[in-house]
Design an enzyme around this catalytic site. Structure first.
Site, PDB file in Angstrom:
ATOM      1  N   TYR B 359      13.913  31.520  -4.925  1.00 24.62           N
ATOM      2  CA  TYR B 359      14.995  32.468  -4.631  1.00 24.62           C
ATOM      3  C   TYR B 359      14.626  33.861  -5.133  1.00 24.62           C
ATOM      4  CZ  TYR B 359      18.302  28.679  -3.467  1.00 24.62           C
ATOM      5  OH  TYR B 359      18.943  27.628  -2.887  1.00 24.62           O
ATOM      6  N   PHE B 362      12.073  35.621  -2.810  1.00 27.99           N
ATOM      7  CA  PHE B 362      12.568  36.014  -1.488  1.00 27.99           C
ATOM      8  C   PHE B 362      13.673  37.072  -1.578  1.00 27.99           C
ATOM      9  CE2 PHE B 362      10.849  31.760  -0.065  1.00 27.99           C
ATOM     10  CZ  PHE B 362       9.753  32.323   0.575  1.00 27.99           C
ATOM     11  N   GLU B 471      20.482  32.637   7.411  1.00 26.55           N
ATOM     12  CA  GLU B 471      19.046  32.931   7.388  1.00 26.55           C
ATOM     13  C   GLU B 471      18.354  31.619   7.075  1.00 26.55           C
ATOM     14  OE1 GLU B 471      15.829  32.774   6.847  1.00 26.55           O
ATOM     15  OE2 GLU B 471      15.848  33.782   4.887  1.00 26.55           O
ATOM     16  N   GLU B 480      12.488  25.300  10.328  1.00 22.19           N
ATOM     17  CA  GLU B 480      13.242  24.819   9.165  1.00 22.19           C
ATOM     18  C   GLU B 480      14.615  24.321   9.597  1.00 22.19           C
ATOM     19  OE1 GLU B 480      12.907  27.571   5.894  1.00 22.19           O
ATOM     20  OE2 GLU B 480      10.726  27.428   5.862  1.00 22.19           O
TER      21      GLU B 480
END
Lengths: 671, 671
Positions: B359, B362, B471, B480
């Site tokens: 996290y 990103f 996202e 994904e």
């Protein structure tokens, strides 16, 4: 009902099937066709009009699929022995129409699941509709991944347009190169996409016109399980009965020989003479009285007639000669038929000692010893003029005497030519030496034969030999290290002495052999793809005549002699053969024993009725696709180290393969 | 002495070598060249006149081989850091002359054994003499099998005849088809024979004329370790100094970028102005005073000048922008340079929970959130006219809220546009939810933000949303499982609601990347060849522009929606590129967030300065050779099962590959 008897044939080619239309009443379909003389039916499993997209999606789960009968209408044995499932021919998984494509995926999945539930032996998959078949192949590949034992036969029409028509090859229309049509290419793409899966095979549709003989030959190396012959491919004979053209007859002989089952398809298109009930072959028909005669029975009878009159198998044609030579026919048949396409690792004759059973088998190969006797006789006569025959004794050494067959052949040659002989029998295997001693005693050869229990490469001979006799040849000539052994033994040969054999040459040719490739692949390792196998080749296509590889001559007095060799071979395959796939190379040898007496297994010059050697097979790790007209370049090395000898090999054209067996990492023969 | 400084470059391209002639006095050779400014020498190891066959075989064992000095003349560090061994250029292992061939084998073996004894880092192997190089390759392959860490650089001239000259392509002379010359083909054969061995690489001989740009591009995907630039390839500038043509300059920039070392070769062919000691670049030369100026120092100076004036790396060109956006430059460099060509398995975002560090990384990608904020702003303005801004509250749900960056971006958009917002932050990872709660408290968002700790596919929303922000994109867009997640979340979007992103499309292109192929191959299993990797692509050749693959649009109200996809792509590579090899396919995505606001990594439209996504790489189990002018057909399927989603892929032209990843056996994403 099998097609009839044909000497020795116990293969599937005895059986003949028939393609039927959809019928809900499977018991009737089966009884009509079995009573009509066929052995199995190729029958649609699902009503041809059914489409998943036509069923309301709410009803889809509750509705019963329109299959041909339930699994209970036939016994399990009937389903599995007499029914090949025919997948709906309308399916098209590469259609641009999304609905059709989705319906096709559903139908294919449902029908194969049903066939699998019924434990059918095989299903016939329809011919891919266009040139592109990737989605069809992807779907079949997914199914193959989890399939039970069922075979999938992909239906491929036997067509290939004529390459001699230059316009069709190189001509352009709308700026696109128009390739000639060759249905083999379609098959090749499909099976490459499915990774050469062993349960994916071919059913060839035989049509009224046939491609060239060369291009037909390719198919015999492919996993063709069935040939579907259409009634409209038949001609009419003088009496009004169906018959086939000479070329079709020859093709069917090939199918019989390679155990490819015939399936008849189509309606009767010949009007048979009224009241006739005799079959074309003149046989009486047991069934016509008791049951309705099958609509296409006359076509079946003709196929049965072809089967029965089929030329004897090449392996069988010398039966009379075999008997003449007192060769054990059963043994011969076992060697020729029982070992078909069975991969054996080559012997390690220097490192291991042969077993009694192996000697026993090879000693029965009379033809081989007759050739040796002829060679020794000629050498004796050349060496000792008649006038010296009674005064001069020839020293002959058998190196690698085994249990004595070459000693016997040499003594018989001496007797036949009236020459005096002193024999040294040199043998490294102490177990064989035991037998040799008892043989000499039994035959009363004590004065003529001296037994030496020693490796010929170490033996210190008390005198030099006039003639050195050996049989150290492998399937590829030098592959059991005859050159190294005879170089070692050459010390005790007189400068003008004779070696029998005086030379030997290996030969090689490219082959398509899906069967052997899949057998090697089963091992899932590199080692087995880099090993040369001894194998009685059967189900394969020889793509080009064999070419000579390595020659060794004995005795060898060249100053800087080496037994290392390198050969580059170019195979030019006729363009009309079409493209093909090479799974490996078949190897042979031919040996000159003495002057015009030779011995060998190279197909065009092979010594008849000899069974001691099967060919050798050098596999390729990845089958090589060769486009029509492209040359195939093969390289092979014989490499010698201090403790071993090995081969390395590769292809460099049309594309380069890896070098196989680098440093003999997978396969070698110990010194 | 390195070529100089260039921002951030710490690669081997800083070093420059020089090819020297045979000299017995290695310390002198080294000191002259190192003092002359070069970093290493490419020096012959053995006297060029020596042939094993000229030595009496009796003396052969006792005589000393004529190597350049003993191992003691230099320190081990000098040998390994500053000397590349140059194998005798006369050797020809494919000669028809047996003596030459044998001498060549002996020399190659002796010289490589000597180089290996000295622990040299690399040896330069001479260019194969003819079109056929099978025996040379076989010999090198045997050596590679047992080599220490030494690299073998096969010298290949950078030549390719012009294909536009139709006569040379299709013309026949003496009945033979004359193929155009392309030295890449020679390299390709050689390395195929050696099974793409990772210690076999290329040294390119750069000559005065260069092939087309397209064909040069191929080499950047090949393992080129050195480029040998000849002094006679240099032009003369106005001041009489050597310089290179624009095309050569561009090529050298490529070599620098891809860490390919330059080696200068040849004699000085420029007459420099008398008395000049300044280099072409105007720098003063520290060495000319203290030592003999190197004969070709002016060429080296020019190469150094090119290196220093080299365009900044694409990854570095936005440094100022990065600072403007307050992006952490170090992090950016790590992401862009540290991960070059490093294969990573894709995330399993549904099955696994991300870790804090992930996290953290990103969330630092500001560019991404700026784009989201722009998209939300535009959507808010479209949805709520200015006149209703103060009265209407927009319900916005962030699905997959993580630690809150999209919540923040949405709230900032609301503030920016003066719209009233009610935010639901839905997140399945309970660990991230902890952070979300503390963020809301810290920022005082309690009245605006409701945190839902739940998988979006199961959540029962209390009201419906105007805007759904997510996202969930992977490098390949849908990989994904964004489609499956958003389909699940669509239930709580109003019928006229907006999804951000509104659509995304994957893209793919064929690449040559010897580096990645060898990295995948290291695993020696099927699984790794059937896995798609996330990787910062660097050392590769892009052979064709990328093409669109799958598109997903949200919300999706089509009645029979399915997220299964199938795409067939044809890549037409210009014939002047020449033949090439495809190791796999590089994949990207582009997402439309809202109207003209997009986000993506497709190279031609990529969002600048964004580092959250590396490309994806789909490998091929066997590299596919594509002949010049042949189309390349690629197929890819997105398959959906009840518990997983996976891709299958294959090539069908020029030849069919196996279908990769059948049934998702090797690689899949769990639902």
């Amino acid at each position: 009902m099998p097609l009839g008897d044909n000497l020795g044939d116990k293969s599937d080619s005895r059986y003949c099937g028939v393609e039927t239309e959809f019928n809900d009443d499977m018991p009737h379909v089966l009884s009509y066709n079995i009573n009509g003389g066929f052995d199995f039916v190729v029958a649609p499993l699902m009503e041809p009009g059914y489409r998943a997209s036509m069923v309301n999606s709410a009803n889809r789960e509750s509705s019963v699929l329109p299959f041909a009968g339930s699994d209970l209408v036939l016994s399990p044995a009937q389903w599995s022995s007499h029914v090949v499932g025919k997948i709906s021919s309308w399916i098209d998984l590469d259609s641009d129409d999304d609905v059709l494509r989705e319906d096709s995926e559903i139908a294919l999945k449902q029908e194969l699941a049903w066939a699998s539930h019924l434990s059918l032996q095989a299903c016939l998959l329809p011919t891919p509709k266009g040139k592109s078949c990737a989605n069809y192949a992807r779907f079949v590949n997914q199914i193959l991944e989890n399939l039970n034992n069922m075979q999938l036969w992909l239906r491929i029409p036997l067509v290939k347009s004529d390459d001699n028509d230059d316009d069709s090859v190189n001509g352009t229309s709308d700026g696109m190169v128009v390739e000639p049509t060759d249905s083999w290419e379609l098959w090749n793409s499909f099976r490459e996409l499915c990774e050469h899966h062993s349960q994916l095979s071919v059913a060839l549709d035989v049509l009224s016109s046939l491609p060239s003989v060369n291009s037909l030959g390719r198919w015999f190396g492919e996993p063709v399980k069935a040939a579907i012959v259409h009634t409209d491919s038949f001609l009419t004979n003088a009496r009004g009965y169906p018959c086939l053209s000479k070329r079709h007859q020859k093709l069917l002989s090939g199918f019989f020989y390679y155990s490819i089952q015939i399936v008849l398809s189509g309606k009767a298109v010949h009007n048979l003479p009224v009241g006739s009930s005799a079959s074309a072959s003149g046989q009486t028909d047991n069934y016509t009285q008791q049951a309705q005669r099958h609509e296409i029975r006359s076509y079946l009878d003709y196929v049965g007639y072809l089967y029965q009159k089929m030329e004897p198998l090449p392996e069988q044609e010398h039966f009379f000669l075999l008997q003449l030579y007192c060769i054990n026919v059963d043994l011969y048949l076992i060697m020729q038929l029982g070992y078909r396409d069975f991969l054996q690792s080559p012997l390690q004759p220097l490192m291991d000692n042969l077993e009694a059973q192996t000697y026993e088998t090879f000693e029965k190969d009379s033809v081989k010893y007759i050739q040796y006797q002829r060679a020794v006789s000629k050498a004796l006569v050349d060496r000792i003029p008649d006038e010296n025959a009674s005064t001069t004794t020839v020293v002959l050494m058998v190196v690698g005497a085994g249990r004595g067959p070459l000693v016997r052949a040499s003594l018989q040659a001496a007797e036949e030519t009236g020459r005096k002989l002193k024999v040294y029998a040199v043998e490294k295997n102490p177990n064989a030496v035991v037998t040799l001693h008892s043989l000499v005693k039994l035959e009363g050869w004590e004065n003529m034969v001296t037994i030496i229990s020693c490796d010929m490469r170490c033996w210190e001979a008390p005198e030099k030999a006039d003639i050195l006799v050996s049989e150290l040849l492998g399937s590829f000539g030098d592959n059991e290290l005859s050159p190294e052994c005879l170089d070692g033994a050459q010390r005790f040969l007189k400068p003008d002495g004779i070696s029998i054999p005086s030379s030997y040459t290996s030969f090689i040719q490219p082959v398509t052999t899906s069967k052997l490739y899949n057998d090697v692949k089963l091992h899932k390792d590199l080692l087995h793809f880099e090993t040369a196998y001894v194998v009685k080749l059967h189900r394969l296509a020889k793509l080009s005549p064999s070419q000579a590889v390595f020659t060794f001559t004995h005795p060898n007095y060249s100053p800087d002699k080496s037994n290392q060799r390198y050969k580059k071979l170019r195979f030019e395959i006729p363009i009309e053969t079409g493209s093909f796939i090479v799974h490996g190379f078949a190897g042979y040898f031919d040996a000159v024993l003495y002057k015009d007496v030779h011995l060998g297994i190279e197909p065009t010059t092979a010594t008849p009725n000899m069974f001691s050697w099967f060919p050798i097979f050098f596999p390729l790790r990845s089958p090589v696709y060769v486009k029509a007209g492209s040359p195939l370049d093969f390289h092979i090395w014989r490499c010698c180290g201090s403790t071993k000898v090995w081969y390395e090999w590769c292809v460099t054209s049309p594309t380069a393969s890896p070098i196989h067996n680098c440093n003999g990492r997978s396969y070698w023969v110990g010194l």
